[in-house]
Design a protein around this motif. Sequence first.
Motif, PDB file in Angstrom:
ATOM      1  N   CYS A  72      30.850 -13.034 -53.412  1.00  0.00           N
ATOM      2  CA  CYS A  72      32.386 -12.819 -53.735  1.00  0.00           C
ATOM      3  C   CYS A  72      32.950 -12.420 -52.461  1.00  0.00           C
ATOM      4  O   CYS A  72      34.069 -13.088 -52.233  1.00  0.00           O
ATOM      5  CB  CYS A  72      32.093 -12.120 -54.458  1.00  0.00           C
ATOM      6  SG  CYS A  72      34.286 -11.709 -55.469  1.00  0.00           S
TER       7      CYS A  72
ATOM      8  N   ASN B  99      36.319 -14.764 -52.163  1.00  0.00           N
ATOM      9  CA  ASN B  99      37.421 -14.868 -52.986  1.00  0.00           C
ATOM     10  C   ASN B  99      38.714 -15.123 -52.682  1.00  0.00           C
ATOM     11  O   ASN B  99      39.549 -16.466 -53.418  1.00  0.00           O
ATOM     12  CB  ASN B  99      37.992 -12.897 -52.990  1.00  0.00           C
ATOM     13  CG  ASN B  99      38.536 -12.696 -54.239  1.00  0.00           C
ATOM     14  OD1 ASN B  99      38.083 -13.154 -55.876  1.00  0.00           O
ATOM     15  ND2 ASN B  99      39.956 -11.815 -54.049  1.00  0.00           N
TER      16      ASN B  99
ATOM     17  N   GLU C   1      39.203 -18.679 -53.671  1.00  0.00           N
ATOM     18  CA  GLU C   1      38.830 -18.576 -55.186  1.00  0.00           C
ATOM     19  C   GLU C   1      40.479 -18.153 -55.923  1.00  0.00           C
ATOM     20  O   GLU C   1      41.050 -18.957 -56.653  1.00  0.00           O
ATOM     21  CB  GLU C   1      38.403 -17.257 -55.813  1.00  0.00           C
ATOM     22  CG  GLU C   1      38.479 -17.069 -57.796  1.00  0.00           C
ATOM     23  CD  GLU C   1      37.653 -18.275 -57.668  1.00  0.00           C
ATOM     24  OE1 GLU C   1      37.564 -18.053 -59.192  1.00  0.00           O
ATOM     25  OE2 GLU C   1      36.899 -18.735 -57.736  1.00  0.00           O
TER      26      GLU C   1
ATOM     27  N   GLY D  77      37.216  -9.757 -59.433  1.00  0.00           N
ATOM     28  CA  GLY D  77      36.593 -10.677 -59.041  1.00  0.00           C
ATOM     29  C   GLY D  77      34.779  -9.684 -58.914  1.00  0.00           C
ATOM     30  O   GLY D  77      33.765 -10.667 -59.692  1.00  0.00           O
TER      31      GLY D  77
ATOM     32  N   TYR E 268      33.446  -8.843 -62.132  1.00  0.00           N
ATOM     33  CA  TYR E 268      32.680 -10.142 -63.120  1.00  0.00           C
ATOM     34  C   TYR E 268      31.903 -10.923 -62.351  1.00  0.00           C
ATOM     35  O   TYR E 268      30.750 -11.345 -62.928  1.00  0.00           O
ATOM     36  CB  TYR E 268      34.037 -11.329 -62.885  1.00  0.00           C
ATOM     37  CG  TYR E 268      33.581 -12.960 -63.434  1.00  0.00           C
ATOM     38  CD1 TYR E 268      32.999 -12.873 -64.358  1.00  0.00           C
ATOM     39  CD2 TYR E 268      33.255 -13.763 -62.534  1.00  0.00           C
ATOM     40  CE1 TYR E 268      32.834 -14.517 -65.320  1.00  0.00           C
ATOM     41  CE2 TYR E 268      32.397 -15.205 -63.030  1.00  0.00           C
ATOM     42  CZ  TYR E 268      32.043 -15.403 -63.883  1.00  0.00           C
ATOM     43  OH  TYR E 268      32.172 -16.922 -64.789  1.00  0.00           O
ATOM     44  N   GLN E 269      31.790 -10.802 -61.057  1.00  0.00           N
ATOM     45  CA  GLN E 269      30.350 -10.945 -60.432  1.00  0.00           C
ATOM     46  C   GLN E 269      29.183  -9.867 -60.686  1.00  0.00           C
ATOM     47  O   GLN E 269      27.712 -11.009 -61.067  1.00  0.00           O
ATOM     48  CB  GLN E 269      30.470 -11.777 -59.297  1.00  0.00           C
ATOM     49  CG  GLN E 269      31.449 -12.871 -58.229  1.00  0.00           C
ATOM     50  CD  GLN E 269      30.560 -13.845 -58.952  1.00  0.00           C
ATOM     51  OE1 GLN E 269      29.707 -14.437 -58.887  1.00  0.00           O
ATOM     52  NE2 GLN E 269      31.914 -15.198 -59.050  1.00  0.00           N
TER      53      GLN E 269
ATOM     54  N   TYR F   3      37.265 -11.995 -65.368  1.00  0.00           N
ATOM     55  CA  TYR F   3      37.600 -13.416 -65.420  1.00  0.00           C
ATOM     56  C   TYR F   3      38.752 -13.330 -65.823  1.00  0.00           C
ATOM     57  O   TYR F   3      39.438 -13.908 -65.196  1.00  0.00           O
ATOM     58  CB  TYR F   3      36.628 -13.836 -65.820  1.00  0.00           C
ATOM     59  CG  TYR F   3      36.461 -15.834 -65.352  1.00  0.00           C
ATOM     60  CD1 TYR F   3      36.435 -16.283 -63.863  1.00  0.00           C
ATOM     61  CD2 TYR F   3      37.617 -16.939 -65.311  1.00  0.00           C
ATOM     62  CE1 TYR F   3      36.218 -16.622 -63.257  1.00  0.00           C
ATOM     63  CE2 TYR F   3      37.757 -17.576 -64.677  1.00  0.00           C
ATOM     64  CZ  TYR F   3      36.789 -18.163 -63.817  1.00  0.00           C
ATOM     65  OH  TYR F   3      36.951 -18.940 -62.775  1.00  0.00           O
TER      66      TYR F   3
ATOM     67  N   LYS G  17      41.327 -11.170 -63.646  1.00  0.00           N
ATOM     68  CA  LYS G  17      41.465 -11.868 -62.271  1.00  0.00           C
ATOM     69  C   LYS G  17      41.979 -13.154 -62.394  1.00  0.00           C
ATOM     70  O   LYS G  17      42.133 -12.809 -60.754  1.00  0.00           O
ATOM     71  CB  LYS G  17      39.253 -12.319 -61.633  1.00  0.00           C
ATOM     72  CG  LYS G  17      39.723 -13.101 -60.991  1.00  0.00           C
ATOM     73  CD  LYS G  17      37.600 -13.623 -60.369  1.00  0.00           C
ATOM     74  CE  LYS G  17      38.309 -15.219 -60.907  1.00  0.00           C
ATOM     75  NZ  LYS G  17      38.617 -16.143 -60.402  1.00  0.00           N
TER      76      LYS G  17
ATOM     77  N   GLN H 128      45.721 -13.409 -60.243  1.00  0.00           N
ATOM     78  CA  GLN H 128      44.993 -14.421 -58.478  1.00  0.00           C
ATOM     79  C   GLN H 128      46.663 -15.391 -58.875  1.00  0.00           C
ATOM     80  O   GLN H 128      46.113 -15.778 -58.354  1.00  0.00           O
ATOM     81  CB  GLN H 128      43.865 -15.329 -58.157  1.00  0.00           C
ATOM     82  CG  GLN H 128      42.963 -13.983 -58.087  1.00  0.00           C
ATOM     83  CD  GLN H 128      41.640 -14.952 -58.030  1.00  0.00           C
ATOM     84  OE1 GLN H 128      41.668 -16.263 -58.605  1.00  0.00           O
ATOM     85  NE2 GLN H 128      40.692 -14.063 -57.627  1.00  0.00           N
TER      86      GLN H 128
END
Length: 318
Positions: A35, A39, A42, A90, A93-94, A139, A142, A146
Amino acid sequence: MHLARAQKATGAEAVETVPPAVDLVLGASACCLACVFTNPLEVVKTRLQLQGELQARGTYPQPYRGFMASVAAVARADGLWGLQKGLAAGLLYQGLMNGVRFYCYSLACQAGLTQQPGGTVVAGAVAGALGAFVGSPAYLIKTQLQAQTVAAMAVGHQHNHQTVLGALETIWRQQGLLGLWQGVGGAVPRVMVGSAAQLATFTSAKAWVQKQQWLPEDSWLVALAGGMISSIAVVVAMTPFDVVSTRLYNQPVDRAGRGQLYGGLTDCMVKIWRQEGPLALYKGLAPAYLRLGPHTILSMLFWDELRKLAGRAQHQGT
């Protein structure tokens, strides 16, 4: 003789010796490492996927055009650090999603379920669904972080969160506990499909590469090759669900917590198809591959190598 076989064991043989609890830590760690590198992709992917949502209503221009131009646009608007927006969420979440996912998949391997026909696909899908549910609040935050940018470059709804904890507090206060699972209806199918494709194709691709004997059996290049093959299947299967999931997570909600733009997975998919065309379901495909591809490759490589190390350490301990 037994010790020699144990030292020689690699790949699937070593994997089977890793306890599910260890796999939870290894899977989460591998995906968090990936990640950090992916990222920025993403961030760009999220912006491209949201672009067009409100443009159809004449609300915003289209500031993101093409992958490299979009990277430059994000950097100009938000600074170079803007390419790492949502990194903390992120990583959370991961860690949550993949910890649960790999733990459940490891349990299925331990129980012998993945040895049955179609077992890797089913185990990967179920493990992915459980992981997606647990990681959904992270998520959500995130995606919303973003999407945030200056007004001239804004696409999609702007939530104006300052931090991960601030976002959690705002969502909890305004929508209650269930508000943290807004968009989970799109996330679960997305991760189910991606997880099934990833774990099943990685296992098969790695076994195929080993069978061809192009590379030394114990080489990290075997896992790298398997991850590269797996990444293509993941992106093709996952991108339409990823676009829908991004829209569902980022949409504004009313006081009852209902989405103001989409009623759910099917409604979102139909509206995108009708208003923006079927190819809109593959919006951000280039950055989606550039993000999901390396993420799949790196996470599978790190996971496989960490499992080998854990398996060897366990053999040495016994």
